[in-house]
Design a protein around this motif. Structure first.
Motif, mmCIF file in Angstrom:
data_model
loop_
_atom_site.group_PDB
_atom_site.id
_atom_site.type_symbol
_atom_site.label_atom_id
_atom_site.label_comp_id
_atom_site.label_asym_id
_atom_site.label_seq_id
_atom_site.Cartn_x
_atom_site.Cartn_y
_atom_site.Cartn_z
ATOM 1 N N LEU A 188 4.440 -7.794 -13.733
ATOM 2 C CA LEU A 188 5.541 -7.308 -13.261
ATOM 3 C C LEU A 188 6.761 -8.588 -13.369
ATOM 4 O O LEU A 188 7.827 -8.197 -13.617
ATOM 5 N N THR A 202 7.643 -8.916 -16.815
ATOM 6 C CA THR A 202 8.422 -7.923 -17.082
ATOM 7 C C THR A 202 9.801 -7.876 -16.791
ATOM 8 O O THR A 202 10.826 -8.022 -17.834
ATOM 9 N N VAL A 203 10.279 -8.528 -15.553
ATOM 10 C CA VAL A 203 11.497 -8.506 -14.970
ATOM 11 C C VAL A 203 12.109 -9.861 -15.583
ATOM 12 O O VAL A 203 13.270 -9.601 -15.932
ATOM 13 N N ILE A 212 11.060 -3.548 -7.065
ATOM 14 C CA ILE A 212 11.338 -3.717 -8.630
ATOM 15 C C ILE A 212 11.753 -2.531 -9.098
ATOM 16 O O ILE A 212 12.527 -2.503 -10.018
ATOM 17 N N ASN A 265 11.154 -0.911 -15.664
ATOM 18 C CA ASN A 265 10.826 -1.615 -14.541
ATOM 19 C C ASN A 265 10.196 -0.534 -13.536
ATOM 20 O O ASN A 265 9.231 -0.795 -12.998
#
Length: 272
Positions: free
Chosen positions: A74, A77-78, A256, A208
């Motif tokens: 994650l 990804t962010v 998130i 997200n």
């Protein structure tokens, strides 16, 4: 254990990049046509490579450690979402990314290295029934898609693949070919891939939220099954820190999921 840890970290990086590639593809295709999109295929290839590395990691790490490390994708990804998709995560989202990474560190230190215990009688049959129920739920959700619902089903699919892989790991090749769990791995993985793609299609800014729900399920479900069924363990005295770290990872992951969408097309939906 060193090779297993490195494998899990590289797998996490690959899966984080894969989520972004699939999100871009989902903005350019609708329905099963996404399977012909080169970016989606590339992302799927990274997912497969990441999953293969996660299987290597399972040689010496329990599921609770491997899945928590993978959830750190994650963070990738962010970061890439901010750079590539023009998403603008707030300060609290970046804080949540740090919390996820710190939680991973705690779980890795707490994990007791070693192979899984023998699966109980009827485990393969139970997994087969679970896959059948998951397929039914996936078909219904695919027809009436919602970001969170599709992502949860994707998480359950990938969780089933992870649990089955941990259960059969280390068996001789001739035994593996006759093992029903090996074939169930493919079924669970297909459900995971299709439903995650469907989750990304629900909105342009779904990456997200979809990734967050996916990893919440992938942390919780395999970890519980690994501990309760497959004999995965944590080091003596580390049970409470492990539980706290996993809960912190889940809370941070859900934070998130509330990060904002695209600047250029806020709230735009692409569902057929």
């Amino acid at each position: 254990m060193g090779v297993s840890l490195v494998s899990a970290v590289v797998a996490s990086l690959a899966m984080g990049v894969a989520a972004i590639l699939q999100a871009i593809a989902a903005r350019r295709a609708v329905g099963m046509s996404i399977l012909r999109n080169p970016l989606y295929v590339a992302g799927l290839g990274l997912d497969v490579a990441g999953w293969g590395l996660s299987v290597v990691a399972m040689r010496h790490l329990p599921l609770l450690a491997v899945q928590t490390i993978l959830a750190a994708s994650l963070a990738v990804t962010v970061v890439l979402g901010a750079l590539v998709l023009r998403l603008k995560p707030g300060r609290s989202v970046w804080t949540a990314v740090v919390v996820v990474c710190l939680a991973c560190g705690v779980v890795v230190m707490a994990a007791q290295p070693g192979p899984p215990g023998p699966a109980p009688a009827g485990f393969s049959a139970a997994m087969g029934i679970a896959l059948g129920l998951l397929v039914v739920a996936a078909v219904l959700s695919f027809r009436h898609p919602h970001t969170a619902a599709c992502a949860v089903l994707a998480g359950l699919g990938y969780s089933g693949a992870a649990v089955a892989a941990r259960a059969v790991h280390g068996a001789p090749i001739d035994v593996l070919l006759a093992e029903p769990l090996v074939w169930l791995i493919a079924g669970f993985a297909v459900v995971g891939a299709v439903m995650f793609a469907r989750a990304l299609e629900t909105r342009d800014d779904a990456v997200n939220e979809a990734s967050a729900w996916l990893w919440v399920i992938e942390i919780v479900a395999p970890s519980l099954i690994g501990v309760l069924v497959l004999g995965d363990q944590v080091r003596p005295g580390w049970a409470i820190p492990t539980v706290v770290a996993i809960v912190a990872a889940i809370v941070a992951t859900m934070r998130i999921s509330s990060s904002p969408g695209l600047v250029d097309v806020p709230g735009h939906s692409r569902m057929p």
